[in-house]
Design an enzyme around this catalytic site. Sequence first.
Site, PDB file in Angstrom:
ATOM      1  N   ASP B 134       0.860  -1.187   0.000  1.00 13.19           N
ATOM      2  CA  ASP B 134       0.000   0.000   0.000  1.00 13.19           C
ATOM      3  C   ASP B 134       0.888   1.225   0.000  1.00 13.19           C
ATOM      4  O   ASP B 134       1.536   1.538   1.002  1.00 13.19           O
ATOM      5  CB  ASP B 134      -0.901   0.023   1.245  1.00 13.19           C
ATOM      6  CG  ASP B 134      -1.986  -1.062   1.209  1.00 13.19           C
ATOM      7  OD1 ASP B 134      -1.769  -2.099   0.555  1.00 13.19           O
ATOM      8  OD2 ASP B 134      -3.046  -0.852   1.832  1.00 13.19           O
ATOM      9  N   LYS B 197      -6.926   3.283  -3.376  1.00 15.37           N
ATOM     10  CA  LYS B 197      -7.339   3.282  -1.975  1.00 15.37           C
ATOM     11  C   LYS B 197      -7.517   4.718  -1.513  1.00 15.37           C
ATOM     12  O   LYS B 197      -6.767   5.597  -1.904  1.00 15.37           O
ATOM     13  CB  LYS B 197      -6.246   2.561  -1.167  1.00 15.37           C
ATOM     14  CG  LYS B 197      -6.409   2.583   0.341  1.00 15.37           C
ATOM     15  CD  LYS B 197      -5.317   1.727   1.029  1.00 15.37           C
ATOM     16  CE  LYS B 197      -5.283   1.953   2.525  1.00 15.37           C
ATOM     17  NZ  LYS B 197      -4.197   1.213   3.195  1.00 15.37           N
ATOM     18  N   LYS B 233     -10.239   0.111  -2.523  1.00 20.60           N
ATOM     19  CA  LYS B 233     -10.119  -0.098  -1.086  1.00 20.60           C
ATOM     20  C   LYS B 233     -10.396   1.190  -0.319  1.00 20.60           C
ATOM     21  O   LYS B 233      -9.524   2.051  -0.242  1.00 20.60           O
ATOM     22  CB  LYS B 233      -8.722  -0.632  -0.740  1.00 20.60           C
ATOM     23  CG  LYS B 233      -8.493  -0.809   0.767  1.00 20.60           C
ATOM     24  CD  LYS B 233      -7.116  -1.403   1.072  1.00 20.60           C
ATOM     25  CE  LYS B 233      -6.815  -1.376   2.567  1.00 20.60           C
ATOM     26  NZ  LYS B 233      -5.470  -1.858   2.896  1.00 20.60           N
TER      27      LYS B 233
END
Lengths: 303, 297
Positions: B134, B197, B233
């Site tokens: 991430d 995300k 996400k």
Amino acid sequence: MAKSTPTRLRVLKTFKLYIGGAFPRTESGRFLQEHNPKGQLVANFCRASRKDLRNSVVAARKAQPGWAGRTPFNRAQILYRMAEVLESRRESFESALAERAGIKSADAQAEVDAAIDRLVWYAGWADKFVQIMGTTNPVASPHFNITSPEPTGVVTAFAPRSAPLLGLITAIAPVIVSGNALVLVVENEHPSIAIDLAEVFHCSDLPGGVVNILTGLREELVPHAAKHMDIDAIATFDATDEERRLIALEAAESVKRVHNFESPAKHDWAQASAQSPYNILPFVEFKTAWHPIESGAAMGAKY
Amino acid sequence: MTHAFVVPRVPSVDAVAVEERAAKFRTRSIKKDAKIKGLKLVASMIDLTTLEGMDTPGKVQMLCQKAISPGSGCPQVAAICVYPTLVPVAKAALKGTSIKVASVATYFPSGQASLKERTDEVRRAVEAGADEIDMVISRGDFLAGHYAKIDEEIRATREACGPAHLKVILETGELQTYDNVRLASQIAIDAGAHFIKTSTGKVSPGATMPVTLVMLEAIRDHFINTGKMVGMKPAGGIRDSKLAMHYLAMVKETLGDAWLSPDWFRFGASSLLNDVLMQLEKQSTGRYHSDRYLSLS
């Protein structure tokens, strides 16, 4: 003061719930009606659902640690403040008791007097009950051993069916004075008074969520309160046999404290017998601490 | 650098429409069997996350045990998300399971470091066993209009990831406008993000439904134009399962059933799993539950 014109329709207040320091409508959208003894409609009020109960418990759980963390002196100040604010609105409560509940003027005044005085009385206990009910225990080891009462957490109380104002104070004050948060379920003839009282609490420095008030039907909410795993204690006033049985059975799963009060006779509500520091006890847990001390025997003491 | 960057043309976002549309999902009522299925789907999409300065190996091990067997008939979560230093701990604890190890990298959460330092961190995390990375984009560069730099850093990070999947954190709470979110989404998608995300969880607001909707629409339009799927996400602030279920309704009605899978949709969350467990208990016992009966996170 100018009288309203004869053609004017009076605005009828819808009494909402009191949850987490806010006044939401019931999520269910349902309402019930309150009538005075003459049969006239005096208020619409919310019929709380199990989800309102759940939301109240969440709000109470969130508020409780902060409330318990206040100094006892500060809790006393806030209970006293509640009494002050109630005093400042006494005419409004007197007329509500008279007009909505049909209570005679003198009796209404007496009930408001007693409600205010009872708040002040319990306020005084905030920083005293621990000293009186806590103990120092004699133990046969080099320890200083003390037991002190601590608030149990989130309490749900089912309010008295009589004394629409004083009954509520009698149910609320001994629960919150020790640092518990309360969800009060009110089913009586005049539940609108309970929401009037919530408005008093709302401007009394009482942190939101410490007292939550639901109006509605006990029959509907008792089972869910009894089963709820995040409620630590249940108090009832005037519980039916069926309510007692159900609460005893379901409360066992989460080992809730359960205490059933009986309302006093009508004219005994204001008596000293209707208030007691022992009413604080069902909603505390006693914690014992063993604090090691230098051995007494080694220092030549006889123990 | 052989790649010539052109700022993508993206449609402007109608803020009022997006917020109204997103608010509509909040009114959905999902009950009974559908609720139980939804709760289990939510659990299976969770990247169970702990990103605190005080994370210990013990806490990560506990989290991994919880990920493997949450209890209450709840399925395993999708991944554990930790800082790079704790990747080996999570990897060991999850050995033999299908649960992925995700690691934040690229100088999370600020991203304020040189590109080389950031990609080196990614390589170390992948070497330590991270299955998913991430990354954070440089919001400062984005807001200054240096879009080519954003494109470059994402491409470089993707390269550094090797076989690991890349999730690109836009940190929408710092991007100011929906138009910026839409543009950042497109840049990330074009640069090769497997997932986009919303947030690090360190900035407020974290994920919101309108912002997620804007990103889902970017994913949808990219799919329509190219036939390629990108994952989504949301992270930060999704604590209760009701809200999570409303996110799923939004995913289904924006992207379709294909995205209702942990392969394409994840929740970045730490306390959401406990709420799912409490709801599952309520469904099976009829009792409102208490998180005092559950582990801390």
